[in-house]
Design an enzyme around this catalytic site. Sequence first.
Site, PDB file in Angstrom:
ATOM      1  N   TYR A 111       6.021  -6.486   8.143  1.00  0.00           N
ATOM      2  CA  TYR A 111       6.360  -5.068   8.054  1.00  0.00           C
ATOM      3  C   TYR A 111       5.222  -4.281   7.407  1.00  0.00           C
ATOM      4  O   TYR A 111       4.845  -3.202   7.900  1.00  0.00           O
ATOM      5  CB  TYR A 111       7.645  -4.898   7.255  1.00  0.00           C
TER       6      TYR A 111
ATOM      7  N   SER B  41       5.054   3.933   5.285  1.00  0.00           N
ATOM      8  CA  SER B  41       5.935   3.359   4.270  1.00  0.00           C
ATOM      9  C   SER B  41       5.139   3.131   3.004  1.00  0.00           C
ATOM     10  O   SER B  41       3.914   2.990   3.044  1.00  0.00           O
ATOM     11  CB  SER B  41       6.499   2.018   4.764  1.00  0.00           C
TER      12      SER B  41
END
Length: 254
Positions: free
Chosen positions: A151, A138
């Site tokens: 995250y 990501s």
Amino acid sequence: MFSLQNKIAVITGGGSGIGKAISKLFAKQGATIHIIELNAAAAQHTVEEINADGGQAFAHTADISKQPEVLQVFERIGVINILVNNAGIAHVGNLEGTSEADIDRIYSVNVKGAYNALYAAVPVMKAHGGGVILNMASIASLVGITDRFAYSMSKGAIYAMSMSVARDYMADNIRCNSISPARVHTPFVDGFIAKNYPGKETEIFEKLSKSQPIGRMGKPEEVAALALYLCSDEAGFITGCDYPIDGGFIKLNN
């Protein structure tokens, strides 16, 4: 070009969103698809769509955070040529807004889940002359994102594991790369917004869309196209790389 004919591909989280787009595109290009998914109904729906379009796909229900379940699935599949580690979950919160339970939950799926699939796949690939691994990282693994402590931690781990596997198994003809998407419009994103910003869905969707300099979120099919290239023979000279697909988020947000 970009044929996956006679390839066997395992895709975690292939029941929806990016994983579904990858599964369908890889099948269209000739691969036999094995989806590992906690949501059995979603996985089966993807499989039915692929089979209806003339492809070949199979669904396997498993919790990727549990190694025995993952190992059993890979044993049933047998030989594999491609692994796409796509399954993942999210959490909103900074350090102080992240409990020990939150960290454990994110780690068990995003990090340990990817590790479990790697642990199962790499020996099989070694034994059969090599393979290709693609891990879904990501932009959060590369830049600071507000309120994404857990995250970001998990996706940083994905990035680091990708580089490690690429280095350690180069001599075994195993390539390993990662993709770092910015925000991609999927059912996951819609559910995430609804859960965390009730009553402000339209406002938050617009805000998240405009956080990409290009002015919109990405499409799952756009990520799938990049995944196809990286897992194809045409990308045979590429390993140990991360590919942002981010609408200019990392380089052009100034």
